[in-house]
Design a protein around this motif. Structure first.
Motif, PDB file in Angstrom:
ATOM      1  N   VAL A   1      29.220 -17.905  28.230  1.00 51.92           N
ATOM      2  CA  VAL A   1      27.291 -17.612  28.030  1.00 51.92           C
ATOM      3  C   VAL A   1      27.559 -16.042  27.734  1.00 51.92           C
ATOM      4  CG1 VAL A   1      25.435 -17.558  28.631  1.00 51.92           C
ATOM      5  CG2 VAL A   1      26.854 -19.777  29.319  1.00 51.92           C
ATOM      6  N   LEU A   2      27.157 -15.923  26.830  1.00 51.64           N
ATOM      7  CA  LEU A   2      27.080 -14.522  26.432  1.00 51.64           C
ATOM      8  C   LEU A   2      25.351 -14.548  25.566  1.00 51.64           C
ATOM      9  CD1 LEU A   2      29.781 -15.244  25.088  1.00 51.64           C
ATOM     10  CD2 LEU A   2      29.529 -12.939  23.962  1.00 51.64           C
TER      11      LEU A   2
ATOM     12  N   LEU B   1      28.441  -7.238  30.038  1.00 51.91           N
ATOM     13  CA  LEU B   1      27.911  -8.238  28.528  1.00 51.91           C
ATOM     14  C   LEU B   1      26.082  -7.155  28.278  1.00 51.91           C
ATOM     15  CD1 LEU B   1      27.683  -9.337  26.116  1.00 51.91           C
ATOM     16  CD2 LEU B   1      25.959 -11.271  27.741  1.00 51.91           C
ATOM     17  N   PRO B   2      26.268  -6.526  27.709  1.00 47.76           N
ATOM     18  CA  PRO B   2      24.770  -5.840  28.217  1.00 47.76           C
ATOM     19  C   PRO B   2      23.770  -6.246  27.373  1.00 47.76           C
ATOM     20  CG  PRO B   2      25.808  -4.858  25.497  1.00 47.76           C
ATOM     21  CD  PRO B   2      26.606  -6.367  26.660  1.00 47.76           C
ATOM     22  N   VAL B   3      22.833  -6.032  28.379  1.00 50.99           N
ATOM     23  CA  VAL B   3      21.072  -6.768  28.521  1.00 50.99           C
ATOM     24  C   VAL B   3      20.362  -5.924  27.747  1.00 50.99           C
ATOM     25  CG1 VAL B   3      19.436  -7.717  30.213  1.00 50.99           C
ATOM     26  CG2 VAL B   3      21.654  -8.003  30.800  1.00 50.99           C
TER      27      VAL B   3
ATOM     28  N   MET C   1      23.998 -17.419  22.915  1.00 54.42           N
ATOM     29  CA  MET C   1      25.369 -18.195  22.441  1.00 54.42           C
ATOM     30  C   MET C   1      26.734 -18.433  23.504  1.00 54.42           C
ATOM     31  SD  MET C   1      27.851 -16.062  19.311  1.00 54.42           S
ATOM     32  CE  MET C   1      28.232 -14.954  20.861  1.00 54.42           C
ATOM     33  N   CYS C   2      27.379 -19.273  23.119  1.00 63.94           N
ATOM     34  CA  CYS C   2      28.873 -19.819  24.047  1.00 63.94           C
ATOM     35  C   CYS C   2      30.021 -19.931  23.714  1.00 63.94           C
ATOM     36  CB  CYS C   2      28.159 -20.729  24.802  1.00 63.94           C
ATOM     37  SG  CYS C   2      26.141 -21.631  25.655  1.00 63.94           S
ATOM     38  N   VAL C   3      30.379 -19.600  23.931  1.00 61.62           N
ATOM     39  CA  VAL C   3      31.541 -19.827  23.346  1.00 61.62           C
ATOM     40  C   VAL C   3      32.436 -20.878  24.825  1.00 61.62           C
ATOM     41  CG1 VAL C   3      34.321 -18.511  23.205  1.00 61.62           C
ATOM     42  CG2 VAL C   3      31.704 -17.592  22.510  1.00 61.62           C
ATOM     43  N   VAL C   4      32.967 -21.781  23.271  1.00 66.36           N
ATOM     44  CA  VAL C   4      33.932 -22.923  24.407  1.00 66.36           C
ATOM     45  C   VAL C   4      35.363 -22.692  24.283  1.00 66.36           C
ATOM     46  CG1 VAL C   4      34.102 -25.481  24.244  1.00 66.36           C
ATOM     47  CG2 VAL C   4      31.752 -24.116  24.489  1.00 66.36           C
ATOM     48  N   ASN C   5      36.234 -22.142  25.101  1.00 66.72           N
ATOM     49  CA  ASN C   5      37.628 -21.812  24.553  1.00 66.72           C
ATOM     50  C   ASN C   5      38.331 -23.060  25.850  1.00 66.72           C
ATOM     51  OD1 ASN C   5      40.144 -20.482  25.285  1.00 66.72           O
ATOM     52  ND2 ASN C   5      39.120 -18.720  25.367  1.00 66.72           N
ATOM     53  N   PHE C   6      39.219 -23.884  24.915  1.00 66.04           N
ATOM     54  CA  PHE C   6      39.578 -24.731  25.495  1.00 66.04           C
ATOM     55  C   PHE C   6      41.290 -24.734  25.943  1.00 66.04           C
ATOM     56  CE2 PHE C   6      36.836 -27.735  22.778  1.00 66.04           C
ATOM     57  CZ  PHE C   6      36.500 -28.589  23.349  1.00 66.04           C
TER      58      PHE C   6
ATOM     59  N   HIS D   1      22.676  -8.209  18.531  1.00 67.15           N
ATOM     60  CA  HIS D   1      23.547  -8.533  19.760  1.00 67.15           C
ATOM     61  C   HIS D   1      24.659 -10.189  19.855  1.00 67.15           C
ATOM     62  CE1 HIS D   1      24.440  -9.376  24.141  1.00 67.15           C
ATOM     63  NE2 HIS D   1      24.964 -10.271  23.828  1.00 67.15           N
ATOM     64  N   THR D   2      23.937 -11.463  19.106  1.00 65.27           N
ATOM     65  CA  THR D   2      24.760 -12.312  18.877  1.00 65.27           C
ATOM     66  C   THR D   2      26.209 -11.634  17.775  1.00 65.27           C
ATOM     67  OG1 THR D   2      22.909 -13.697  19.705  1.00 65.27           O
ATOM     68  CG2 THR D   2      24.800 -14.615  17.792  1.00 65.27           C
ATOM     69  N   ALA D   3      25.318 -11.460  16.868  1.00 70.43           N
ATOM     70  CA  ALA D   3      26.456 -10.860  15.826  1.00 70.43           C
ATOM     71  C   ALA D   3      27.227 -10.135  15.803  1.00 70.43           C
ATOM     72  CB  ALA D   3      25.600 -11.148  14.548  1.00 70.43           C
ATOM     73  N   LYS D   4      26.756  -9.571  16.796  1.00 73.31           N
ATOM     74  CA  LYS D   4      28.121  -8.658  17.900  1.00 73.31           C
ATOM     75  C   LYS D   4      29.385  -9.004  17.830  1.00 73.31           C
ATOM     76  CE  LYS D   4      28.949  -4.476  20.269  1.00 73.31           C
ATOM     77  NZ  LYS D   4      28.607  -3.667  20.735  1.00 73.31           N
TER      78      LYS D   4
END
Length: 95
Positions: free
Chosen positions: A13-14, A64-66, A1-6, A77-80
């Protein structure tokens, strides 16, 4: 999952199962998605967005936990981490 924080001008990158042997390949895939995002924003009329997502720095979060190799809990993991309305690295790190 990527979070784009403008707002903070970062891409996070998670990845619960990072590839330590192929980080360049992963970055190329992330850049491809960011370029597509730029095209979508442009197509929708830009709405005043002058920043280009593919030019933002990509950060991989060290805290980030692996997940264990071979496990199939990446959806959990993604939902969390997906449920944050306003992604903030310091706040999410406390979860």
């Amino acid at each position: 999952m990527c979070v784009v924080n403008f707002k903070d001008a970062n891409v996070y990158v998670l990845d619960s199962l990072p590839s330590l042997s192929k980080p360049k390949v992963q970055n190329e895939k992330v850049l491809h998605v960011l370029e597509y995002l730029d095209e979508v924003i442009q197509h929708l009329g830009n709405n005043g967005c002058v920043m280009k997502a593919h030019k933002l720095p990509i950060k991989r979060l060290k805290w980030l936990p692996v997940q264990e190799p071979g496990s199939d809990d990446c959806g959990v993991h993604t939902a969390k981490y997906f449920d944050f309305e306003q992604f903030n690295e310091q706040k999410v790190a406390k979860v």
